[in-house]
Motif scaffolding. Structure first.
Motif, short mmCIF file in Angstrom:
data_model
loop_
_atom_site.label_atom_id
_atom_site.label_comp_id
_atom_site.label_asym_id
_atom_site.label_seq_id
_atom_site.Cartn_x
_atom_site.Cartn_y
_atom_site.Cartn_z
N LEU A 187 11.30 -10.97 3.27
CA LEU A 187 12.06 -9.48 2.99
C LEU A 187 12.30 -9.74 1.29
CD1 LEU A 187 13.35 -7.03 3.50
CD2 LEU A 187 15.51 -8.30 4.04
N MET A 188 12.67 -10.88 0.89
CA MET A 188 13.14 -10.75 -0.75
C MET A 188 11.51 -10.55 -1.47
SD MET A 188 14.71 -13.96 -2.38
CE MET A 188 15.41 -13.84 -4.20
N VAL A 189 10.53 -11.24 -1.26
CA VAL A 189 9.51 -11.00 -1.76
C VAL A 189 8.88 -9.34 -1.72
CG1 VAL A 189 7.10 -11.67 -1.92
CG2 VAL A 189 8.82 -13.39 -1.87
N ASN A 190 9.02 -8.90 -0.45
CA ASN A 190 8.77 -7.50 -0.29
C ASN A 190 9.32 -6.83 -1.23
OD1 ASN A 190 6.96 -8.42 1.73
ND2 ASN A 190 8.17 -7.28 3.32
N LEU A 191 10.70 -6.95 -1.31
CA LEU A 191 11.49 -5.98 -2.13
C LEU A 191 11.34 -6.12 -3.53
CD1 LEU A 191 14.90 -6.44 -0.42
CD2 LEU A 191 13.16 -4.47 0.02
N LEU A 192 10.87 -7.31 -3.78
CA LEU A 192 10.57 -7.63 -5.30
C LEU A 192 9.49 -7.05 -5.78
CD1 LEU A 192 11.27 -9.48 -8.05
CD2 LEU A 192 9.69 -11.14 -7.03
N MET A 193 8.23 -6.94 -5.01
CA MET A 193 6.92 -6.51 -5.25
C MET A 193 6.57 -5.34 -4.65
SD MET A 193 4.90 -10.35 -5.36
CE MET A 193 5.50 -11.82 -6.01
N ALA A 194 7.14 -4.76 -3.76
CA ALA A 194 6.75 -3.42 -3.21
C ALA A 194 6.44 -2.40 -4.15
CB ALA A 194 7.67 -2.91 -2.28
N PRO A 195 7.34 -2.25 -5.14
CA PRO A 195 7.05 -1.15 -6.08
C PRO A 195 5.60 -1.28 -6.87
CG PRO A 195 9.24 -1.71 -6.45
CD PRO A 195 8.76 -2.71 -5.63
N ASP A 196 5.13 -2.74 -6.88
CA ASP A 196 3.94 -2.87 -7.74
C ASP A 196 2.86 -3.38 -6.76
OD1 ASP A 196 5.55 -3.05 -9.77
OD2 ASP A 196 5.53 -5.29 -10.11
N ASP A 197 2.83 -2.86 -5.54
CA ASP A 197 1.77 -3.14 -4.72
C ASP A 197 0.23 -2.42 -5.02
OD1 ASP A 197 3.15 -4.78 -3.05
OD2 ASP A 197 3.39 -3.17 -1.37
N ASP A 198 0.40 -1.18 -5.56
CA ASP A 198 -0.83 -0.76 -5.94
C ASP A 198 -1.45 -1.52 -7.22
OD1 ASP A 198 -0.61 1.32 -4.13
OD2 ASP A 198 0.35 2.72 -5.36
N ALA A 199 -0.65 -1.89 -8.06
CA ALA A 199 -0.99 -2.30 -9.50
C ALA A 199 -1.52 -3.95 -9.02
CB ALA A 199 -0.08 -2.76 -10.36
N LEU A 200 -1.17 -4.43 -8.12
CA LEU A 200 -1.61 -5.96 -7.59
C LEU A 200 -3.00 -5.79 -7.26
CD1 LEU A 200 1.74 -7.22 -5.91
CD2 LEU A 200 0.78 -7.64 -8.08
N THR A 201 -3.43 -4.67 -6.58
CA THR A 201 -4.88 -4.40 -6.17
C THR A 201 -5.82 -4.20 -7.26
OG1 THR A 201 -4.81 -2.03 -5.80
CG2 THR A 201 -4.19 -3.59 -4.18
N VAL A 202 -5.69 -4.44 -8.48
CA VAL A 202 -6.55 -4.11 -9.74
C VAL A 202 -7.48 -5.38 -9.88
CG1 VAL A 202 -6.62 -3.66 -12.09
CG2 VAL A 202 -4.82 -2.49 -10.92
N PRO A 203 -8.71 -5.09 -9.77
CA PRO A 203 -9.38 -6.17 -9.96
C PRO A 203 -9.01 -7.10 -11.28
CG PRO A 203 -10.94 -4.37 -9.71
CD PRO A 203 -9.58 -3.68 -9.95
N GLY A 204 -9.21 -8.52 -11.04
CA GLY A 204 -8.91 -9.20 -12.41
C GLY A 204 -7.48 -9.46 -12.43
N VAL A 205 -6.37 -9.11 -11.63
CA VAL A 205 -5.17 -8.91 -12.04
C VAL A 205 -4.76 -10.51 -11.92
CG1 VAL A 205 -4.47 -8.76 -9.51
CG2 VAL A 205 -2.82 -8.21 -11.57
N THR A 443 10.04 -5.03 7.80
CA THR A 443 9.22 -3.78 7.48
C THR A 443 10.03 -2.59 7.35
OG1 THR A 443 7.28 -4.63 8.71
CG2 THR A 443 7.27 -2.34 8.14
N GLU A 444 11.24 -2.32 8.40
CA GLU A 444 11.90 -1.19 8.19
C GLU A 444 12.76 -1.25 6.69
OE1 GLU A 444 14.79 1.12 11.08
OE2 GLU A 444 15.05 -0.82 11.20
N VAL A 445 13.48 -2.37 6.44
CA VAL A 445 14.10 -2.48 5.43
C VAL A 445 13.43 -2.42 3.99
CG1 VAL A 445 15.70 -4.01 3.86
CG2 VAL A 445 15.73 -3.87 6.48
N THR A 446 12.22 -2.97 4.10
CA THR A 446 11.52 -2.79 3.02
C THR A 446 11.13 -1.38 2.64
OG1 THR A 446 10.33 -4.80 3.39
CG2 THR A 446 9.13 -3.26 1.64
N GLN A 447 10.50 -0.61 3.72
CA GLN A 447 10.48 0.75 3.56
C GLN A 447 11.52 1.53 3.25
OE1 GLN A 447 7.18 2.10 3.88
NE2 GLN A 447 8.00 3.70 2.85
N LEU A 448 12.63 1.04 3.61
CA LEU A 448 14.01 1.86 3.42
C LEU A 448 14.36 1.69 2.02
CD1 LEU A 448 16.46 3.43 4.36
CD2 LEU A 448 17.57 1.57 5.28
#
Length: 662
Positions: A187-205, A443-448
């Motif tokens: 849960l902690m990692v989800n909250l830390l990185m959730a706003p960056d999930d799109d950026a993490l998919t960039v090739p070569g990141v 999942t619920e807390v992350t989305q919330l």
């Protein structure tokens, strides 16, 4: 792997305790079981390439080239072993088991040897050999199947955590100081990185992650897994530091096995011996020990604070000596990447108990640190977790999420999320851990959290009451000092004469016995003003031949002796202004967005019209009263309902008594 499977593996390893009993204390079992488990895991990981490593070693052993890089390439890992021995082979030669075991350890690459040295492994081998136990212990671990295709790195983490938990229980130590429950980490990692999930998919990141209190490395592993799940081609570099040698050794060996650079996992105290000095990272996360004092590193921390200020790590302030939580947070914030032209920046997550939210008065070390964080607009959100979620404590815990690159809609705002009711009860408790987070709840807390701004604005949302959004200034307040005038009447009584006799200042100014004798004719007299009292006293002194001393100290001491506080008395003045009465002094916390004089007129003057604010004593404070914001008032039950219940209980008692007496 199911819970039963990793428990089965841990049971196999821990069964060695039966052999050790008598020669080792219970608290020492882990000193044998943990390093042998690590050793067996390293051996299983290296087994597929062992022949290739030995062949490479034979080819280059007599040459002048640096053979280590060829050996690492041959092993497929950052470590290797150039011995033909295995634990099974060592167990098969009982007459030379100690010699062979030490030779086997000595054949590992230096980074792997350092791991075993943290366990003082050579001495354990000698001790086991002297007790005629080494052969049996080696044989027991040679049968433990820890091959990567059978036990993944993630699953191996559970095995190590179970062993550490048992070791901690036997040693009367706190298991939770060494690791955090995996679902909490997720849960902690989800909250830390959730706003960056799109950026993490960039090739070569490429992303770097730091945990300055990394324990066995569970948070680092979870962060790496989260990023690579979004982008299998991403490059993730993890860094850590750990003070406990057993935990450090497990973390370091785990990172070696996963292909991370083991040199990134430093040993030592993050405060006094920063292993990542001047480092900057994309993500920082930690679960530092709750409420642990930092007395051992006090000199180092205070020296950095006093000499470097904000050029060091602790410029915002120092918390009380018995809780270093906010030192960890400052340490982490000092390692954020700066934001340049809208790029860069970092995200930070840390686990705290409730104390960092509110401890410390205005302008205390804790309050200054909170003020610094909030005024820099780094605090993104705080999530309250269920109680009894951790192994070592049942108290309330919180995630703090911070960043120096808030999205535009988050700027100037702080999210508070109440996740205390999102849990499932465990069938069997582990230490203080009686609750857990299910995947659905994670999942619920992350989305919330991700939708928090929208949810807070939508009263119809089913979880609206669980989210609140505040402006940064909402957590700040002015600590004002409300003064009231000192009002006195003046009287000569036996009590005030005794105070005159005891006054050092009066004794120094004149003959106190002659003075008190001169005042005796005034016994019982009361004056409403100081001038009237002084006139009467000077007259009686003159009649007795006692001179009135010059200088303010005498008059001040005399007033303290014969002046008596009286709400109807004379207001005392200093340079024409009312003198405050320290006994009537009060303090009020006024929100930053409210005018203090208006507050005084509304809240104070209707009750004490002569009060005023001493603005020179005003202090700025910051606190986050989380539970107050989410408190739901529950009115008491109606008296009729309570009365009816009491009557029913009384009738029940009477019925029971009648059965006894019949």
């Amino acid at each position: 792997m199911s819970n039963s499977k990793h428990t089965e593996l841990a049971n196999h390893a821990w069964s060695v305790a039966d052999l050790l009993r008598g020669d080792y204390k219970q608290s020492e079992y882990g000193k044998v079981i943990l390093p042998f488990t690590v050793l067996r895991r390293l051996e299983c990981v290296l087994a597929p390439t062992k022949d290739k490593v030995l062949e490479t070693y034979e080819r280059f052993r007599d040459s002048d080239v640096d053979v280590s890089k060829f050996l690492r390439r041959a092993s497929g890992h950052s470590f290797y072993n150039v011995s033909g021995l295995t634990l099974k082979a060592i167990a098969g030669d009982p007459g030379h088991v100690a010699r062979n075991a030490l030779a086997y350890i000595g054949a590992f690459s230096p980074n792997a040897q350092e791991v075993m040295e943290r366990y003082d492994f050579a001495n354990q081998v000698k001790r086991l050999d002297n007790a005629n136990l080494l052969y049996q212990v080696v044989g027991r671990f040679a049968d433990l199947d820890l091959r990567p295709e059978v036990v993944s790195n993630h699953q191996m983490g559970y095995v190590f955590e179970e062993l550490i938990r048992r070791f901690a229980e036997q040693s009367n130590e706190t298991a939770g100081e060494h690791f955090t429950p995996r679902e909490v980490i997720e849960l902690m990692v989800n909250l830390l990185m959730a706003p960056d999930d799109d950026a993490l998919t960039v090739p070569g990141v490429v992303r770097t992650v730091l945990d300055p209190a990394c324990g066995t490395g569970g948070m680092l592993s979870a962060a790496e897994e989260h990023i690579t799940a979004h982008n299998p081609n991403a490059t993730v570099q993890v860094f850590g530091q750990e003070l406990n040698p057993e935990s450090w050794a497990i973390c370091r060996s785990d990172m070696m096995i996963k292909g991370q650079d083991p040199e990134n996992i430093k040993f030592g105290n993050s405060f006094s011996d920063d292993g990542h000095r001047n480092g900057q990272f994309d993500y920082l996360l930690a679960n530092p020990p709750f409420g642990v004092e930092w007395k051992k590193v006090k000199d180092d921390v205070e020296h950095e604070f006093e000499t470097l200020g904000f050029d060091g790590r602790f410029g915002a302030g120092l918390p009380r000596i018995n809780d270093g939580s906010l030192l960890f947070l400052q340490h982490m914030l000092s390692k954020m990447r700066p934001v340049v032209d809208g790029k860069g920046g970092s995200r930070v997550a840390i686990v705290f108990n409730g104390s960092p939210l509110f401890t410390g008065a205005a302008e205390s070390g804790e309050s200054r640190i909170r003020r610094w964080i909030i005024e820099n607009d780094w605090l993104e959100g705080i999530v309250a977790l269920p109680e009894q979620l951790f192994y070592n404590t049942g108290i309330s815990t919180y995630f703090w999420i911070l960043t120096n690159r808030k999205s535009p809609d988050h700027k100037g705002k702080v999210i508070l999320l109440d996740g205390r009711e999102h849990f499932a009860k465990m069938r069997k408790s582990l230490g203080d851990k009686r609750k857990q987070l299910t995947p659905a709840q994670i999942t619920e807390v992350t989305q919330l959290y991700c939708d928090a701004l929208h949810v807070a604005q939508d009263p119809e949302h089913p979880l609206h009451a669980k989210v609140k959004v505040f402006g940064n200034d909402d957590f700040g307040y002015r600590r004002i000092t409300v003064e009231r005038p000192l009002k006195l009447r003046f009287e000569i009584t036996d009590e005030t004469l005794a105070l005159v006799r005891e006054s050092k200042a009066i004794q120094k100014a004149l003959d106190v016995e002659a003075f008190t004798a001169a005042l005796k004719p005034l016994l019982g007299q009361v004056w409403p003003t100081k001038r009237a009292a002084w006139n009467a006293i000077r007259t009686t002194m003159a009649e007795a031949g006692v001179d009135w001393p010059s200088g303010a100290p005498f008059q001040k001491a005399l007033r303290e002796a014969i002046g008596v506080r009286d709400p109807e008395g004379e207001a005392q003045l200093v340079k024409g202004m009312p003198e405050p009465d320290a006994d009537l002094r009060d303090f009020e916390n006024v929100p930053l967005d409210e005018d203090v004089e208006e507050y005084l007129r509304r809240e104070v003057l209707p009750h004490v019209p002569d009060a005023w604010i001493d603005h020179s004593k005003t202090k700025i404070g910051y606190e986050i009263p989380f539970t107050r914001y989410f408190h739901v008032y529950k009115p008491p039950r109606p008296l009729t309902e309570i009365d009816a219940e009491l009557k029913a209980l009384e009738a029940e008692i009477q019925a029971l008594l009648s059965e006894v007496t019949e």
